[in-house]
Design an enzyme around this catalytic site. Structure first.
Site, PDB file in Angstrom:
ATOM      1  N   HIS A   1     -33.570   6.855   1.870  1.00  0.00           N
ATOM      2  CA  HIS A   1     -32.780   6.756   3.254  1.00  0.00           C
ATOM      3  C   HIS A   1     -33.360   7.374   4.536  1.00  0.00           C
ATOM      4  O   HIS A   1     -32.649   7.667   5.486  1.00  0.00           O
ATOM      5  CB  HIS A   1     -31.397   7.078   3.240  1.00  0.00           C
ATOM      6  CG  HIS A   1     -30.750   6.368   2.071  1.00  0.00           C
ATOM      7  ND1 HIS A   1     -30.807   6.169   0.850  1.00  0.00           N
ATOM      8  CD2 HIS A   1     -29.527   5.676   2.417  1.00  0.00           C
ATOM      9  CE1 HIS A   1     -29.896   5.499   0.324  1.00  0.00           C
ATOM     10  NE2 HIS A   1     -29.160   5.241   1.298  1.00  0.00           N
TER      11      HIS A   1
ATOM     12  N   GLY B   1     -35.474   1.165   2.461  1.00  0.00           N
ATOM     13  CA  GLY B   1     -34.846   0.888   1.320  1.00  0.00           C
ATOM     14  C   GLY B   1     -33.227   0.541   1.771  1.00  0.00           C
ATOM     15  O   GLY B   1     -32.775  -0.316   1.092  1.00  0.00           O
ATOM     16  N   HIS B   2     -32.621   1.070   2.632  1.00  0.00           N
ATOM     17  CA  HIS B   2     -31.544   0.518   3.184  1.00  0.00           C
ATOM     18  C   HIS B   2     -31.822   0.367   4.537  1.00  0.00           C
ATOM     19  O   HIS B   2     -31.853   1.134   5.369  1.00  0.00           O
ATOM     20  CB  HIS B   2     -30.555   2.025   3.024  1.00  0.00           C
ATOM     21  CG  HIS B   2     -28.999   1.489   3.354  1.00  0.00           C
ATOM     22  ND1 HIS B   2     -28.689   0.871   4.584  1.00  0.00           N
ATOM     23  CD2 HIS B   2     -28.046   1.739   2.699  1.00  0.00           C
ATOM     24  CE1 HIS B   2     -27.363   0.466   4.477  1.00  0.00           C
ATOM     25  NE2 HIS B   2     -27.075   1.139   3.357  1.00  0.00           N
TER      26      HIS B   2
ATOM     27  N   GLU C   1     -22.564  -2.082  -5.406  1.00  0.00           N
ATOM     28  CA  GLU C   1     -21.790  -2.066  -4.281  1.00  0.00           C
ATOM     29  C   GLU C   1     -22.318  -3.514  -3.608  1.00  0.00           C
ATOM     30  O   GLU C   1     -22.442  -3.745  -2.564  1.00  0.00           O
ATOM     31  CB  GLU C   1     -22.028  -1.121  -3.231  1.00  0.00           C
ATOM     32  CG  GLU C   1     -21.746   0.269  -4.016  1.00  0.00           C
ATOM     33  CD  GLU C   1     -21.930   1.253  -2.934  1.00  0.00           C
ATOM     34  OE1 GLU C   1     -21.164   2.300  -2.936  1.00  0.00           O
ATOM     35  OE2 GLU C   1     -23.316   1.412  -2.385  1.00  0.00           O
TER      36      GLU C   1
ATOM     37  N   CYS D   1     -17.620  -0.606   5.097  1.00  0.00           N
ATOM     38  CA  CYS D   1     -18.824  -0.899   5.757  1.00  0.00           C
ATOM     39  C   CYS D   1     -19.648  -1.976   5.636  1.00  0.00           C
ATOM     40  O   CYS D   1     -20.187  -2.579   6.739  1.00  0.00           O
ATOM     41  CB  CYS D   1     -20.159   0.263   5.256  1.00  0.00           C
ATOM     42  SG  CYS D   1     -19.893   1.900   5.610  1.00  0.00           S
TER      43      CYS D   1
ATOM     44  N   CYS E   1     -19.723   7.103   4.015  1.00  0.00           N
ATOM     45  CA  CYS E   1     -20.390   6.265   4.999  1.00  0.00           C
ATOM     46  C   CYS E   1     -19.375   5.549   5.791  1.00  0.00           C
ATOM     47  O   CYS E   1     -19.535   4.949   6.919  1.00  0.00           O
ATOM     48  CB  CYS E   1     -21.309   5.457   4.264  1.00  0.00           C
ATOM     49  SG  CYS E   1     -20.441   4.499   2.852  1.00  0.00           S
ATOM     50  N   CYS E   2     -17.975   5.070   5.063  1.00  0.00           N
ATOM     51  CA  CYS E   2     -17.227   4.325   5.968  1.00  0.00           C
ATOM     52  C   CYS E   2     -16.392   4.916   7.022  1.00  0.00           C
ATOM     53  O   CYS E   2     -16.251   4.583   8.218  1.00  0.00           O
ATOM     54  CB  CYS E   2     -16.089   4.021   4.871  1.00  0.00           C
ATOM     55  SG  CYS E   2     -17.075   2.734   3.617  1.00  0.00           S
TER      56      CYS E   2
HETATM   57  O1  FUB Z   1     -26.372   4.184   0.969  1.00  0.00           O
HETATM   58  C1  FUB Z   1     -25.832   4.780   2.379  1.00  0.00           C
HETATM   59  C2  FUB Z   1     -24.404   4.095   2.189  1.00  0.00           C
HETATM   60  O2  FUB Z   1     -23.730   4.618   1.039  1.00  0.00           O
HETATM   61  C3  FUB Z   1     -24.219   2.593   2.009  1.00  0.00           C
HETATM   62  O3  FUB Z   1     -24.222   1.962   2.973  1.00  0.00           O
HETATM   63  C4  FUB Z   1     -22.940   2.631   1.271  1.00  0.00           C
HETATM   64  O4  FUB Z   1     -22.658   1.332   0.664  1.00  0.00           O
HETATM   65  C5  FUB Z   1     -22.917   3.524   0.307  1.00  0.00           C
HETATM   66  O5  FUB Z   1     -23.656   3.515  -0.842  1.00  0.00           O
HETATM   67 ZN    ZN Z   2     -19.053   2.504   3.327  1.00  0.00          ZN
END
Ligand code: FUB
Ligand code: ZN
Length: 676
Positions: free
Chosen positions: A169, A220-221, A348, A366, A444-445
């Site tokens: 990340h 990766g994200h 997820e 998210c 994260c949310c």
């Molecule tokens: O990996 C970062 C955040 O954490 C993701 O966007 C969410 O789905 C949770 O896994």
């Molecule tokens: Zn989230």
């Protein structure tokens, strides 16, 4: 792509939101959520999972200070993988100079500061700004002299930086830092964080790209893609756009970066190479060849948002075509009626087409937020009400359900059916919480909701050179310069409860402009009139072009009937079930109104005109509840199995409340889909 239709959100100070619904939400974010989240970022909320976010920045800043003091004598930490062992939550047992939490903990801070920026732009607050400036000082003090800024490797050892692009990340944290920096700069004019983001972006640009000697990796994200586009727009620096395009185009190319990286790591760690699930990362093939929305849902919609941004900025038709295909895949096969996406907890992720379970739904908050991002970006390229309808559906339902009405607890997972005992006793549902949580280790949310809710103005309106688009009927005012003359449009609306609205024009001098308004899909025969002006309608937007003067009025009559929906029969769980919507709001039945065993209820009268619409004050702000005629099965004595017979039923009135407001009256059952 027709670039004459392109548009962009307006500057923050050009839009003021004053309607009851959104002002309440934004004030909640300002007064409750932002201060509360600052406490969580500093691990000061009892009984809430610690964030460690500010602690990590402080630790990294301390290490930078020590490095500066010792100069050549400084011995940097050497990276050792510590695994994901359970970390002590008790502050007394935390070790100094150690990183805590998930690898992406920095992003908790970034999303928070982004929310602060939007909030300050709507409501100046010197005390909050001072607090935010102080937090920014700590973050900037953690930055390496070369621009690198990710506390996980700054603390754990820079020798391993960029060795796990797939999972660690760094570019995700970079992306969120950048988004925050742009928002804070645009809101306050202060560029300390923006400069830090630019230095980090320059570092990333120097290390990634097609040129010899640069890494050929990508996030990766995803999120850096859209962040870089935003950074290039605010700084005018083309390199950032080129880097965003590189990340988008490089994704999924052969040889696979993630596969190579895994092989290198395995060799270094002296272990066998493990399989890499490229599908999860949307990296199994180049993005233009991807047809079905798949893999981790948040990653996916953040990627699609970045793709749409790059397509718009570079005029790339084939990329836009890919965005449209992926959009259709989501909307036609993978979208909950609550605007949620990502049906399965496994990864997820998006599940296969029409697999939309209700009780085990993942539907991460998210992911709905990411869908709002994607929709707005599609609208920026192509104003088509289908995008705005989905943007609104996600925003008013799953995004808002992610936060309690008092702003103090949050949902990560947003199910469409809940039976509390099942959440406790059925391992398959262990991800589903029947009540919102104070915070999450993986948080994260909550700050994502804060930043979206406080920036709703960025989604309500966009503008091109000659056209102001209204996508969401949010009450307030919006000002746009047309060829040097300001036009202010004051929107009076009582959405989401009433489809009548009125816009009044203010202009010191006559203004030649096009005003475009969305015709919402939830309305039957909506009419928009502006005196004797003749509009034209295209893709669900009504356009008025002409000269506007002080006092001109536009009126909106958008009937908002109750609608009763069946799902496509391929959605196995919803066969013979119905769900209710009115306007952008999806409704649900709760135990608090209907008693327990909601599965015994059946909607008997499927004529939407027979559903009663009542004003409701249950939730502390004006809402609407629906009353439908139904039956309740009356359980009869007998064995577990008995001879088939029509069940005995009694008449009942089924009360339905807005989905976003569920679980604000204690723990209880809930369902969106009811038997019919
Ligand atoms: O990996 C970062 C955040 O954490 C993701 O966007 C969410 O789905 C949770 O896994
Ligand atoms: Zn989230």
């Amino acid at each position: 792509m027709d670039s004459t239709r392109f548009s962009a959100p307006l500057p923050f100070d050009s839009v003021a939101i004053t309607d009851g619904f959104w002002q309440r939400t934004m004030e909640l974010v300002r007064k409750e959520v932002i201060p509360y989240q600052w406490e969580t970022l500093n691990d000061r909320v009892p009984d809430a999972a610690p964030s460690y976010s500010m602690r990590n920045f402080r630790t990294a800043a301390k290490m930078q200070a020590e490095k500066a003091r010792k100069g050549a004598a400084y011995v940097p930490p050497s990276y050792t993988w510590r695994g994901f062992e359970a970390l002590p939550e008790d502050a007394e047992h935390l070790e100094e100079d150690r990183f805590y939490g998930f690898v992406f903990q920095d992003s908790d801070f970034s999303k928070w500061i982004e929310a602060v920026g939007y909030s300050l732009s709507q409501h100046p607050d010197p005390e909050l700004e001072k607090l935010a400036d102080g937090a920014i000082d700590i973050v900037c003090a953690a930055q390496n002299e070369d621009g690198y800024l990710d506390t996980y490797y700054l603390i754990n050892g820079m020798d391993a930086a960029w060795t796990n692009m797939r999972d660690h990340h760094e570019l995700y944290c970079f992306g969120h830092l950048t988004e925050a920096a742009v928002a804070y700069y645009q809101a306050t004019g202060k560029d300390r964080l923006l400069q830090a983001a630019c230095r980090f972006a320059d570092y990333v640009d120097a290390h990634f790209g097609p040129e010899d000697g640069k890494r050929k990796g990508y996030p990766g994200h995803e999120v850096a893609e859209m962040a870089l586009v935003r950074l290039s727009e605010v700084t005018g620096e083309e390199r950032y756009l080129r880097l965003a395009a590189y990340f988008v185009n490089q994704r999924g190319q052969e040889p696979s970066y993630f596969v190579q990286e895994e092989a290198e790591r395995a060799a270094r760690e002296g272990r066998p190479v493990r399989p890499v699930d490229l599908y999860y990362y949307q990296a199994e093939k180049p993005v233009r060849q991807q047809e079905e929305a798949h893999g981790h849902a948040v990653r996916a919609v953040y990627l699609y948002s970045g793709m749409a941004d790059v397509a718009r900025k570079t005029g790339d038709e084939s990329l836009f075509e890919a965005c449209k295909r992926l959009w259709n895949s989501i909307v036609n096969e993978k979208l909950y009626i609550t605007g949620g996406i990502g049906a399965t907890r496994e990864g997820e992720a998006f599940s296969f087409p029409f697999d939309l379970p209700n009780d085990s739904a993942y539907s991460e908050t998210c992911a709905a937020i990411g869908l709002v991002f994607f929709a707005r970006r599609m609208l920026q390229i192509s104003p088509d009400s289908r995008y705005a309808d989905v943007m609104e559906q996600a925003l008013y339902n799953t995004v808002l359900s992610g936060m309690a009405l008092d702003g103090k607890s949050f949902f990560y997972v947003n199910p469409l059916s809940v039976q509390p005992v099942a959440c406790r006793r059925d391992q398959r549902l262990s991800h589903v919480k029947p009540v919102r949580q104070k915070w999450f280790g993986c948080a994260c949310c909550p700050p994502n909701i804060a930043r979206l809710a406080s920036s709703v103005a960025q989604y309500a309106y966009t503008a091109g050179e000659d056209t102001l688009f209204t996508h969401l009927y949010v009450g307030g005012s919006v000002t746009k310069m047309f060829h040097g003359t300001a036009l202010t449009m004051e929107m009076r609306s009582n959405l989401p409860w009433d489809g009548r609205a009125q816009a009044i024009i203010h202009a010191e001098a006559p203004v030649q402009a096009t005003l475009a308004f969305r015709l919402p899909g939830w309305s039957d025969n909506p009419t928009v009139s502006a005196g004797s002006r003749q509009p034209f309608v295209e893709n669900g937007y009504v356009y008025f072009t002409g000269e506007w003067r002080e006092g001109d009025e536009i009126t909106f009559e958008m009937p908002m009937p109750v609608r009763i929906w069946n799902a496509d029969p391929r959605v196995r769980e919803n066969l013979d079930r119905v769900a209710f919507t009115r306007g952008p709001i999806t409704f649900c039945a709760e135990e608090a109104d209907n008693g327990s065993d909601l599965h015994l209820l059946r909607v008997d009268d499927l004529d939407p005109a027979h559903v009663r619409v009542e004003r409701d004050g249950t939730f502390g702000h004006p809402t609407v509840r629906l009353i439908a005629q139904g039956k309740r099965t009356v359980p009869q004595p007998g064995g577990l199995y008995r001879a088939a017979a029509r069940p005995a039923e009694e008449d009942v009135q089924i009360a339905l409340v807005p989905y976003y407001a569920w679980a604000n009256r204690g723990e209880g059952e809930m369902t969106v889909w009811l038997r019919s």
